[in-house]
Design a protein around this motif. Sequence first.
Motif, PDB file in Angstrom:
ATOM      1  N   ARG A 124       0.822  -1.212   0.000  1.00 40.53           N
ATOM      2  CA  ARG A 124       0.000   0.000   0.000  1.00 40.53           C
ATOM      3  C   ARG A 124       0.856   1.262   0.000  1.00 40.53           C
ATOM      4  NH1 ARG A 124      -3.496  -3.518   2.905  1.00 40.53           N
ATOM      5  NH2 ARG A 124      -2.519  -3.131   4.929  1.00 40.53           N
ATOM      6  N   ALA A 125       1.964   1.232   0.748  1.00 42.34           N
ATOM      7  CA  ALA A 125       2.849   2.404   0.792  1.00 42.34           C
ATOM      8  C   ALA A 125       3.435   2.694  -0.595  1.00 42.34           C
ATOM      9  CB  ALA A 125       3.960   2.174   1.814  1.00 42.34           C
ATOM     10  N   TRP A 126       3.863   1.650  -1.295  1.00 40.58           N
ATOM     11  CA  TRP A 126       4.435   1.864  -2.635  1.00 40.58           C
ATOM     12  C   TRP A 126       3.364   2.358  -3.604  1.00 40.58           C
ATOM     13  CZ3 TRP A 126       9.268  -0.285  -4.975  1.00 40.58           C
ATOM     14  CH2 TRP A 126      10.271  -0.481  -3.998  1.00 40.58           C
ATOM     15  N   ALA A 127       2.145   1.826  -3.484  1.00 40.36           N
ATOM     16  CA  ALA A 127       1.086   2.273  -4.390  1.00 40.36           C
ATOM     17  C   ALA A 127       0.750   3.741  -4.158  1.00 40.36           C
ATOM     18  CB  ALA A 127      -0.156   1.403  -4.202  1.00 40.36           C
ATOM     19  N   ARG A 128       0.773   4.188  -2.903  1.00 36.00           N
ATOM     20  CA  ARG A 128       0.513   5.608  -2.610  1.00 36.00           C
ATOM     21  C   ARG A 128       1.586   6.492  -3.236  1.00 36.00           C
ATOM     22  NH1 ARG A 128      -0.831   3.624   2.617  1.00 36.00           N
ATOM     23  NH2 ARG A 128       1.273   4.155   3.361  1.00 36.00           N
ATOM     24  N   GLU A 129       2.827   6.036  -3.212  1.00 35.79           N
ATOM     25  CA  GLU A 129       3.933   6.852  -3.707  1.00 35.79           C
ATOM     26  C   GLU A 129       4.084   6.781  -5.222  1.00 35.79           C
ATOM     27  OE1 GLU A 129       7.392   5.450  -1.695  1.00 35.79           O
ATOM     28  OE2 GLU A 129       6.647   5.972   0.304  1.00 35.79           O
ATOM     29  N   ARG A 130       3.788   5.601  -5.819  1.00 37.62           N
ATOM     30  CA  ARG A 130       4.134   5.398  -7.233  1.00 37.62           C
ATOM     31  C   ARG A 130       2.943   5.105  -8.129  1.00 37.62           C
ATOM     32  NH1 ARG A 130      10.058   2.670  -7.360  1.00 37.62           N
ATOM     33  NH2 ARG A 130      10.786   3.393  -5.330  1.00 37.62           N
ATOM     34  N   GLY A 131       1.759   5.091  -7.582  1.00 32.76           N
ATOM     35  CA  GLY A 131       0.587   4.829  -8.402  1.00 32.76           C
ATOM     36  C   GLY A 131       0.189   3.365  -8.377  1.00 32.76           C
ATOM     37  N   ASP A 132      -0.888   3.071  -9.111  1.00 32.71           N
ATOM     38  CA  ASP A 132      -1.466   1.732  -9.029  1.00 32.71           C
ATOM     39  C   ASP A 132      -1.149   0.880 -10.250  1.00 32.71           C
ATOM     40  OD1 ASP A 132      -2.968   3.013 -10.892  1.00 32.71           O
ATOM     41  OD2 ASP A 132      -4.917   2.567 -10.000  1.00 32.71           O
ATOM     42  N   GLY A 133      -0.052   1.141 -10.916  1.00 27.86           N
ATOM     43  CA  GLY A 133       0.300   0.397 -12.127  1.00 27.86           C
ATOM     44  C   GLY A 133       0.686  -1.044 -11.885  1.00 27.86           C
ATOM     45  N   VAL A 134       1.053  -1.387 -10.652  1.00 25.07           N
ATOM     46  CA  VAL A 134       1.372  -2.768 -10.296  1.00 25.07           C
ATOM     47  C   VAL A 134       0.247  -3.271  -9.403  1.00 25.07           C
ATOM     48  CG1 VAL A 134       3.004  -4.294  -9.125  1.00 25.07           C
ATOM     49  CG2 VAL A 134       3.857  -2.373 -10.489  1.00 25.07           C
ATOM     50  N   ALA A 135      -0.578  -4.149  -9.930  1.00 26.58           N
ATOM     51  CA  ALA A 135      -1.734  -4.657  -9.183  1.00 26.58           C
ATOM     52  C   ALA A 135      -1.317  -5.881  -8.377  1.00 26.58           C
ATOM     53  CB  ALA A 135      -2.855  -5.014 -10.144  1.00 26.58           C
ATOM     54  N   ILE A 136      -1.517  -5.829  -7.058  1.00 24.87           N
ATOM     55  CA  ILE A 136      -1.166  -6.947  -6.181  1.00 24.87           C
ATOM     56  C   ILE A 136      -2.441  -7.453  -5.522  1.00 24.87           C
ATOM     57  CG2 ILE A 136       0.236  -7.711  -4.234  1.00 24.87           C
ATOM     58  CD1 ILE A 136       2.184  -5.471  -4.812  1.00 24.87           C
ATOM     59  N   TYR A 137      -2.720  -8.739  -5.721  1.00 25.68           N
ATOM     60  CA  TYR A 137      -3.948  -9.358  -5.246  1.00 25.68           C
ATOM     61  C   TYR A 137      -3.654 -10.380  -4.152  1.00 25.68           C
ATOM     62  CZ  TYR A 137      -5.864  -7.533  -9.654  1.00 25.68           C
ATOM     63  OH  TYR A 137      -6.243  -6.719 -10.690  1.00 25.68           O
ATOM     64  N   GLY A 138      -4.586 -10.498  -3.222  1.00 25.08           N
ATOM     65  CA  GLY A 138      -4.502 -11.532  -2.198  1.00 25.08           C
ATOM     66  C   GLY A 138      -5.481 -12.651  -2.496  1.00 25.08           C
ATOM     67  N   VAL A 139      -4.978 -13.877  -2.503  1.00 19.94           N
ATOM     68  CA  VAL A 139      -5.804 -15.037  -2.841  1.00 19.94           C
ATOM     69  C   VAL A 139      -6.022 -15.879  -1.586  1.00 19.94           C
ATOM     70  CG1 VAL A 139      -6.077 -17.050  -4.340  1.00 19.94           C
ATOM     71  CG2 VAL A 139      -4.800 -15.044  -5.157  1.00 19.94           C
ATOM     72  N   PRO A 140      -7.235 -15.920  -1.040  1.00 24.71           N
ATOM     73  CA  PRO A 140      -7.516 -16.768   0.127  1.00 24.71           C
ATOM     74  C   PRO A 140      -8.135 -18.097  -0.320  1.00 24.71           C
ATOM     75  CG  PRO A 140      -9.265 -15.161  -0.130  1.00 24.71           C
ATOM     76  CD  PRO A 140      -8.359 -15.031  -1.330  1.00 24.71           C
ATOM     77  N   VAL A 141      -7.362 -19.160  -0.298  1.00 21.89           N
ATOM     78  CA  VAL A 141      -7.919 -20.440  -0.730  1.00 21.89           C
ATOM     79  C   VAL A 141      -8.626 -21.158   0.417  1.00 21.89           C
ATOM     80  CG1 VAL A 141      -6.166 -20.681  -2.529  1.00 21.89           C
ATOM     81  CG2 VAL A 141      -5.797 -21.763  -0.319  1.00 21.89           C
ATOM     82  N   GLN A 142      -8.424 -20.676   1.645  1.00 18.10           N
ATOM     83  CA  GLN A 142      -9.125 -21.206   2.812  1.00 18.10           C
ATOM     84  C   GLN A 142      -9.487 -20.031   3.714  1.00 18.10           C
ATOM     85  OE1 GLN A 142     -10.015 -24.262   2.989  1.00 18.10           O
ATOM     86  NE2 GLN A 142      -8.526 -25.566   1.960  1.00 18.10           N
ATOM     87  N   ASN A 143     -10.324 -20.301   4.723  1.00 13.56           N
ATOM     88  CA  ASN A 143     -10.724 -19.237   5.651  1.00 13.56           C
ATOM     89  C   ASN A 143      -9.578 -18.799   6.542  1.00 13.56           C
ATOM     90  OD1 ASN A 143     -13.258 -19.569   4.593  1.00 13.56           O
ATOM     91  ND2 ASN A 143     -14.075 -20.710   6.343  1.00 13.56           N
ATOM     92  N   ARG A 144      -8.672 -19.733   6.859  1.00 13.48           N
ATOM     93  CA  ARG A 144      -7.524 -19.433   7.711  1.00 13.48           C
ATOM     94  C   ARG A 144      -6.258 -19.995   7.080  1.00 13.48           C
ATOM     95  NH1 ARG A 144      -8.821 -18.119  13.085  1.00 13.48           N
ATOM     96  NH2 ARG A 144     -11.046 -18.268  13.591  1.00 13.48           N
ATOM     97  N   GLU A 145      -5.151 -19.322   7.338  1.00 16.77           N
ATOM     98  CA  GLU A 145      -3.874 -19.769   6.780  1.00 16.77           C
ATOM     99  C   GLU A 145      -3.512 -21.171   7.251  1.00 16.77           C
ATOM    100  OE1 GLU A 145       0.837 -18.346   6.638  1.00 16.77           O
ATOM    101  OE2 GLU A 145      -0.644 -17.177   7.752  1.00 16.77           O
ATOM    102  N   LEU A 146      -3.855 -21.507   8.496  1.00 18.17           N
ATOM    103  CA  LEU A 146      -3.516 -22.818   9.039  1.00 18.17           C
ATOM    104  C   LEU A 146      -4.089 -23.942   8.194  1.00 18.17           C
ATOM    105  CD1 LEU A 146      -2.329 -24.516  11.388  1.00 18.17           C
ATOM    106  CD2 LEU A 146      -4.543 -24.254  12.547  1.00 18.17           C
ATOM    107  N   PHE A 147      -5.220 -23.695   7.535  1.00 17.76           N
ATOM    108  CA  PHE A 147      -5.924 -24.753   6.814  1.00 17.76           C
ATOM    109  C   PHE A 147      -5.667 -24.743   5.316  1.00 17.76           C
ATOM    110  CE2 PHE A 147      -8.807 -23.976  10.554  1.00 17.76           C
ATOM    111  CZ  PHE A 147      -8.318 -25.056  11.280  1.00 17.76           C
ATOM    112  N   GLY A 148      -4.706 -23.955   4.851  1.00 14.53           N
ATOM    113  CA  GLY A 148      -4.369 -23.998   3.442  1.00 14.53           C
ATOM    114  C   GLY A 148      -4.001 -22.631   2.890  1.00 14.53           C
ATOM    115  N   VAL A 149      -3.059 -22.617   1.945  1.00 15.50           N
ATOM    116  CA  VAL A 149      -2.581 -21.365   1.364  1.00 15.50           C
ATOM    117  C   VAL A 149      -2.485 -21.488  -0.154  1.00 15.50           C
ATOM    118  CG1 VAL A 149      -1.259 -20.705   3.407  1.00 15.50           C
ATOM    119  CG2 VAL A 149      -0.154 -22.053   1.606  1.00 15.50           C
ATOM    120  N   LEU A 150      -2.284 -20.334  -0.794  1.00 11.90           N
ATOM    121  CA  LEU A 150      -1.968 -20.280  -2.220  1.00 11.90           C
ATOM    122  C   LEU A 150      -0.540 -20.789  -2.402  1.00 11.90           C
ATOM    123  CD1 LEU A 150      -2.581 -19.179  -5.168  1.00 11.90           C
ATOM    124  CD2 LEU A 150      -1.376 -17.108  -4.403  1.00 11.90           C
ATOM    125  N   HIS A 151      -0.392 -21.989  -2.941  1.00  9.14           N
ATOM    126  CA  HIS A 151       0.935 -22.568  -3.150  1.00  9.14           C
ATOM    127  C   HIS A 151       1.186 -22.799  -4.634  1.00  9.14           C
ATOM    128  CE1 HIS A 151       4.343 -25.031  -1.347  1.00  9.14           C
ATOM    129  NE2 HIS A 151       4.272 -23.945  -0.593  1.00  9.14           N
TER     130      HIS A 151
END
Length: 466
Positions: A124-151
Motif C-alpha cells: 500500500r505504501a508503494w502504491a501511494r507513492e508510485r501509483g497503481d500500475g502494479v496490481a497486487i492481489y490476495g488469494v484466500p484459498v481457505q478461511n484461515r492460513e492454518l488450513f491452506g494457502v496459495l501454493h
Amino acid sequence: MKRLTRLPARVVRRLLPFGRAARLQARLDGMPAFAVPAAAIETLDGPAAYRERLLAAIAAAERRIVIVALYLEDDEGGREVLEALYAAKARRPALEISVFVDWHRAQRGLIGKARSEGNAGMYRAWARERGDGVAIYGVPVQNRELFGVLHLKGMVIDDTVLYSGASLNNVYLCRHDRYRLDRYHLLRHAPLADAMAGFVQRHFLGRPAVPRLNVPEVPTTASLLPAIRALRQELAGARYEVPDEPAGEGAVAVTPLAGFGRADNALNDTLLALLAGARERVVLLTPYFNLPRPVRAAIGQLLRRGCTVEIMVGDKVANDFYIPPEQPFRTIGVLPYLYESNLRRFARRHQRQLASGQLALHLWRHADNSYHLKGLFIDDDVAVLTGNNLNPRAWALDLENALVLRDPHGLLREQHAREWASLLRHAQRVQDYHALETSRHYPAPVRKLLRRLSRVRLDRLVNRLL
C-alpha cells in the motif's frame, strides 16, 4: 449404471471393476500436453542465477508480467523485485502487471515477530507513492492460513514461464550470501505461457474473494467468507487449458496440472500414476519429510517391485524452521525434529533396502543455508517440477500445481543429471537409521514438547497441518 452416475466420482471408482493400476496408467496415457522444444527448456544454476534472470526478464518485459508466489516479502529482496516491476511499468505504460500472493500470509508479520500489517503494508505504501500500475492481489484459498494457502507456482513474463518453488525475499533470492535452495527452470513457449497466465486470469481476476491488497481500503476476511467458499468450490475443479500435441522429434511433452482438495485431485492422482508406472528408478525431493499415506504406500510398492528409490531431504539444521540451540526456543522450532523423527522411523522400517542400496536417503546441508526442493525424477524420461512439498498439507489443503515433463527421447537427460549431481555435492547419504539422532540427543525444550505432543497424539495432527 444410471444410479452409479449419480454417485460421487470417488465412490464410482471404487465400485467399478477396474484395477487401480489400470486407472492410473489410463490417466497418463490420456494426459494432454504442450509439445515444447527441448532447446526452450533450461535449468538455472542456483538462487543467484534465478534472481538475475527474474530481474532481467522483468526489465525486458513488453506485454505482460504475471507473478504468482506464496509471498513477496517486505525486505531487500522483495523490495528489489517490486522496484523492478514499477520501473518496468514506467518504461512501458501499456505493460500489464499482476501479482498474486496468499491473502493471509500477506497480512501478518513473521512468525515469532511483533504483530504488524505484514507485507501488505509495504504494497500500500508503494502504491501511494508510485501509483497503481502494479496490481497486487490476495488469494484466500481457505478461511484461515492454518488450513491452506496459495501454493501455486509459475511466473509468466511475455512468452516465458519461470517456474520455481521459491517465494520472493532475501533468502530465496540469495541476498547477504545466504540462500534457501529450490529448483529453477525457464520454459520459453508462448502457448504454455498463455495457459499458465490464463489459469490465474480465469480463476482469480474479478473474483469477489480475490481483492487488491495495494489499495487504501481492504475488506476483512470475515466479510469475504461466502466468496471464499465459492472460490474453493471453483478451484476444486479448476484445470489448465491444455491441447493434445504430439511431442515429435526434438520436443518434450509438458503438462501443467493443478490440484486442490482431497477428492478428485488431478495433480495428486497424476503423481501417484507416475510413481506406479516407474520401471527402474525414482528420485523424490521434499523439504519436509512427512509423506502423505498414498505416497508412502506407492514407495513401498516400488521397493517391493525392485525399483531403486532415492529420496533427498534437508538435514534438520537446513530446515527453514530450525532454531540453533543457543537461540531462544519457540514452539515452531520443534518441526525440524519432528520431520527427522519421521525420517528415522521410515529408515528403520526400510533398513534392509537401505543396507542393500535399493533405497538411498540423502541429507542436504551446506553451511547455514536451507533446503526447499520439491519434485520427482522417474526413470530417464519423466520429471516433475512443482512447489508441492509432498506432505499431507499439500495433498489436501493447499492450492498446488506442477509441470510434468515427459521426455521419451531423453532430450533433457543430461540437464537433469547435472541438476542431480549439483544437489549431491552438499548431501550425505544415510547408510543406517542409527545415523539419525533420536530424541535423547535433542535440546531439552524440544524433548519436552515432543513428549507432550506424543502423549496426546497431537504430533499426528501437527504432521497433517504443517
